[in-house]
Design an enzyme around this catalytic site. Structure first.
Site, PDB file in Angstrom:
ATOM      1  N   HIS A 139      37.961  15.771 -25.523  1.00 49.75           N
ATOM      2  CA  HIS A 139      38.603  17.005 -25.978  1.00 49.75           C
ATOM      3  C   HIS A 139      39.489  16.622 -27.168  1.00 49.75           C
ATOM      4  O   HIS A 139      40.022  15.503 -27.205  1.00 49.75           O
ATOM      5  CB  HIS A 139      39.452  17.553 -24.831  1.00 49.75           C
ATOM      6  CG  HIS A 139      40.057  18.886 -25.069  1.00 49.75           C
ATOM      7  ND1 HIS A 139      41.222  19.048 -25.778  1.00 49.75           N
ATOM      8  CD2 HIS A 139      39.673  20.129 -24.673  1.00 49.75           C
ATOM      9  CE1 HIS A 139      41.529  20.337 -25.808  1.00 49.75           C
ATOM     10  NE2 HIS A 139      40.615  21.014 -25.142  1.00 49.75           N
ATOM     11  N   ASP A 216      42.271  11.019 -19.381  1.00 47.54           N
ATOM     12  CA  ASP A 216      42.530  12.445 -19.501  1.00 47.54           C
ATOM     13  C   ASP A 216      41.978  13.103 -18.235  1.00 47.54           C
ATOM     14  O   ASP A 216      40.767  13.241 -18.067  1.00 47.54           O
ATOM     15  CB  ASP A 216      41.822  12.975 -20.764  1.00 47.54           C
ATOM     16  CG  ASP A 216      41.900  14.490 -20.884  1.00 47.54           C
ATOM     17  OD1 ASP A 216      42.330  15.153 -19.927  1.00 47.54           O
ATOM     18  OD2 ASP A 216      41.515  15.003 -21.953  1.00 47.54           O
ATOM     19  N   GLN A 219      40.307  17.728 -16.384  1.00 49.11           N
ATOM     20  CA  GLN A 219      39.200  18.358 -15.654  1.00 49.11           C
ATOM     21  C   GLN A 219      38.846  17.613 -14.369  1.00 49.11           C
ATOM     22  O   GLN A 219      37.872  17.979 -13.709  1.00 49.11           O
ATOM     23  CB  GLN A 219      37.949  18.437 -16.557  1.00 49.11           C
ATOM     24  CG  GLN A 219      38.122  19.233 -17.829  1.00 49.11           C
ATOM     25  CD  GLN A 219      38.293  20.739 -17.607  1.00 49.11           C
ATOM     26  OE1 GLN A 219      38.139  21.254 -16.492  1.00 49.11           O
ATOM     27  NE2 GLN A 219      38.635  21.464 -18.661  1.00 49.11           N
ATOM     28  N   LYS A 242      45.160  24.352 -14.967  1.00 46.60           N
ATOM     29  CA  LYS A 242      43.745  24.199 -14.632  1.00 46.60           C
ATOM     30  C   LYS A 242      43.574  23.891 -13.149  1.00 46.60           C
ATOM     31  O   LYS A 242      42.467  23.675 -12.673  1.00 46.60           O
ATOM     32  CB  LYS A 242      43.119  23.081 -15.465  1.00 46.60           C
ATOM     33  CG  LYS A 242      43.033  23.414 -16.964  1.00 46.60           C
ATOM     34  CD  LYS A 242      42.246  22.363 -17.694  1.00 46.60           C
ATOM     35  CE  LYS A 242      42.515  22.337 -19.177  1.00 46.60           C
ATOM     36  NZ  LYS A 242      41.943  23.460 -19.898  1.00 46.60           N
ATOM     37  N   CYS A 380      36.713  22.766 -28.203  1.00 42.68           N
ATOM     38  CA  CYS A 380      37.641  21.704 -28.631  1.00 42.68           C
ATOM     39  C   CYS A 380      36.987  20.331 -28.534  1.00 42.68           C
ATOM     40  O   CYS A 380      37.628  19.348 -28.138  1.00 42.68           O
ATOM     41  CB  CYS A 380      38.943  21.718 -27.827  1.00 42.68           C
ATOM     42  SG  CYS A 380      39.864  23.221 -28.052  1.00 42.68           S
TER      43      CYS A 380
HETATM   44  N1  7TS Z   1      41.485  17.511 -21.947  1.00 44.63           N
HETATM   45  C1  7TS Z   1      40.418  18.157 -21.443  1.00 44.63           C
HETATM   46  C2  7TS Z   1      39.282  17.356 -20.894  1.00 44.63           C
HETATM   47  C3  7TS Z   1      40.409  19.546 -21.429  1.00 44.63           C
HETATM   48  O1  7TS Z   1      39.356  20.178 -20.918  1.00 44.63           O
HETATM   49  C4  7TS Z   1      41.511  20.264 -21.966  1.00 44.63           C
HETATM   50  C5  7TS Z   1      41.518  21.752 -22.059  1.00 44.63           C
HETATM   51  C6  7TS Z   1      42.604  19.535 -22.445  1.00 44.63           C
HETATM   52  C7  7TS Z   1      42.545  18.159 -22.429  1.00 44.63           C
HETATM   53  C8  7TS Z   1      43.834  20.193 -22.969  1.00 44.63           C
HETATM   54  O2  7TS Z   1      44.558  20.745 -21.916  1.00 44.63           O
HETATM   55  P1  7TS Z   1      45.880  21.601 -22.190  1.00 44.63           P
HETATM   56  O3  7TS Z   1      46.227  22.148 -20.843  1.00 44.63           O
HETATM   57  O4  7TS Z   1      46.902  20.691 -22.743  1.00 44.63           O
HETATM   58  O5  7TS Z   1      45.468  22.677 -23.156  1.00 44.63           O
HETATM   59  N2  7TS Z   1      40.243  22.325 -22.070  1.00 44.63           N
HETATM   60  C9  7TS Z   1      39.938  23.609 -22.361  1.00 44.63           C
HETATM   61  C10 7TS Z   1      38.646  24.084 -22.310  1.00 44.63           C
HETATM   62  O6  7TS Z   1      37.668  23.409 -21.997  1.00 44.63           O
HETATM   63  N3  7TS Z   1      38.631  25.381 -22.652  1.00 44.63           N
HETATM   64  O7  7TS Z   1      39.907  25.744 -22.931  1.00 44.63           O
HETATM   65  C11 7TS Z   1      40.725  24.652 -22.748  1.00 44.63           C
END
Ligand code: 7TS
Length: 425
Positions: A139, A216, A219, A242, A380
């Site tokens: 990401h 990371d 997910q 999430k 992303c």
């Molecule tokens: N890493 C992964 C693997 C992600 O899927 C996401 C967000 C992030 C980092 C960033 O997370 P945040 O909470 O700091 O924004 N992924 C997604 C997505 O797949 N669709 O919208 C956000």
């Protein structure tokens, strides 16, 4: 947080299948009908998950009963807020099996956690000619902070390839490791392909090369049991929103000795020990990394979410999602012209696909009118899109409350979209 009576029964039931109807009873938002009385099928969980009543209640309780700042107020509500905030840290440590509360830094989410490491650890330990290994399925939040660091330090980003089936090319990754490698930054589960990476093995290889490893967990932590000690990682980042928790809260897990060596990220109140006229000293871990008034309510809500997921059972959630994912892939591939990206044997419920002749944005808008929420775009992950040879994909992403009926609703909506777009009407 007390689990609902329905989920309480399941916790004791060990390996029984997850009782999805009981789980759905905990999520008020899922019971609405949208547009022309269509049942809502929420399949955009990788972007953000829905929140159960237990989490919503924890937030309301905080604001209605003990809203106060933490670590300073010498009054009833201040004590209660501080106690709940610190209990949330203990719950978080337990949730990922961290050695203790000193390893848990609260942040705004995965993005901030990774930036914290890139700034506080990276600016101290990465220098000219050093290398940072990432994968082709990161990401942007686990890539851009490293690019900025590399540009600043004259260091180099190396990106390990993804094989045809959506798994990481481990041979190439091993070949990239050298004495110049400072850190390996890898996603535990791809938000595009659903691939679950062999993080324990990657960590052990990185360690043998003398490099650190950041995982990371955005997910992974929400979807299956994650044990940071078992994985033997140095850093783990994840987001509350999430995993059934509120937005604006997240976690950085780090080894204590690394946190000790790192400089503060943000500075000001809360993170100091002594402030002289011209210099200061830092607070104990983890407070050195929590400057200013923290996101108290949402951290408490995040801990309520972790307790909720534990009460349902992370193993059960994972098993349910894997089963539903296999069902979904089979069903979607029956649709003429539909191609699913990624075939990793170890995978979770992020399912990206394309449909011949329909742009992903058009498709997601079309299925939305049929009550189905999916995501479309580059997710992303532009470097991965380039490797897949597309500019965008459609993605359905599953969670504990999703059912086969929702997959059917999606499939029917895609079939209808196929007819609509082929007639050009
Ligand atoms: N890493 C992964 C693997 C992600 O899927 C996401 C967000 C992030 C980092 C960033 O997370 P945040 O909470 O700091 O924004 N992924 C997604 C997505 O797949 N669709 O919208 C956000």
């Amino acid at each position: 947080m007390k689990p609902s009576s329905t989920t309480e029964k399941k916790t004791r039931s060990g390996k029984q299948p997850l009782d999805v109807d009981a789980v759905r009873g905990d999520f008020p938002v899922l019971h609405q009908r949208i547009y022309d009385d269509k049942p809502l099928a929420y399949l955009d969980n990788a972007a953000t998950s829905q929140k159960p009543s237990q989490v919503i209640r924890a937030l309301v309780e905080y604001y209605e009963e003990y809203n106060s700042n933490v670590h300073r107020a010498l009054h009833f509500m201040g004590d209660k807020a501080t106690a709940r905030y610190e209990e949330s840290r203990a719950s978080t440590a337990r949730f990922i099996n961290a050695p203790g509360v000193r390893n848990i830094v609260f942040t705004r989410g995965t993005t901030e956690s990774i930036n914290l490491v890139a700034y506080s650890w990276g600016r101290k330990f990465v220098g000219e000619g050093d290398e940072i290994i990432v994968t082709g399925m990161e990401h942007h939040s686990n890539l851009v902070p490293w690019q900025i660091l590399a540009a600043e330090k004259n260091a180099k980003i190396r990106m390990a390839s993804i094989r045809e089936d959506g798994t990481l090319d481990m041979d190439e990754f091993r070949g990239m490791l050298s004495r110049r490698t400072r850190i390996v930054a890898v996603t535990h589960m791809s938000n595009v392909l659903g691939t679950i990476n062999p993080v324990r093995e990657i960590a052990s290889e990185a360690r043998s090369a003398g490099a650190c490893i950041l995982v990371d967990g955005a997910q992974s932590v929400p979807h299956f049991p994650v044990d940071v000690q078992d994985l033997d990682c140095d850093f783990m980042a994840f987001s509350s929103h999430k995993m059934c928790g509120p937005t604006g809260a997240g976690v950085l897990y780090a080894r204590e000795e690394l946190l000790e060596e790192m400089s503060p990220f943000l500075s000001g109140g809360e993170m100091i020990s002594k402030v002289r006229d011209d210099h200061s000293t830092w607070a104990e871990l983890p407070y050195k990394f929590e400057a200013g008034t923290p996101n108290i309510a949402d951290v408490i809500g995040m801990a309520a979410a972790m307790e909720y997921l534990e009460s349902v059972g992370l193993e059960e959630i994972h098993r349910h999602e894997v089963e539903l994912t296999h069902h979904a892939i089979r069903r979607l591939e029956e649709i003429p012209g539909l191609k699913v990206f990624g075939r990793a044997p170890e995978r979770g419920g992020a399912i990206s696909f394309e449909v011949d002749g329909i742009h992903p944005h058009d498709l997601s808008q079309y299925v939305d009118r049929e009550g189905v929420a999916i995501r479309a775009g580059h997710l992303c992950a532009q470097p991965l899109m380039r490797r897949l040879g597309v500019s965008a994909v459609s993605r359905a992403s599953l969670y504990l409350y999703n059912r086969p009926e929702e997959i059917e609703q999606l499939a029917e909506a895609i079939l209808k979209a196929g007819k609509f777009f082929s007639h050009g009407s």
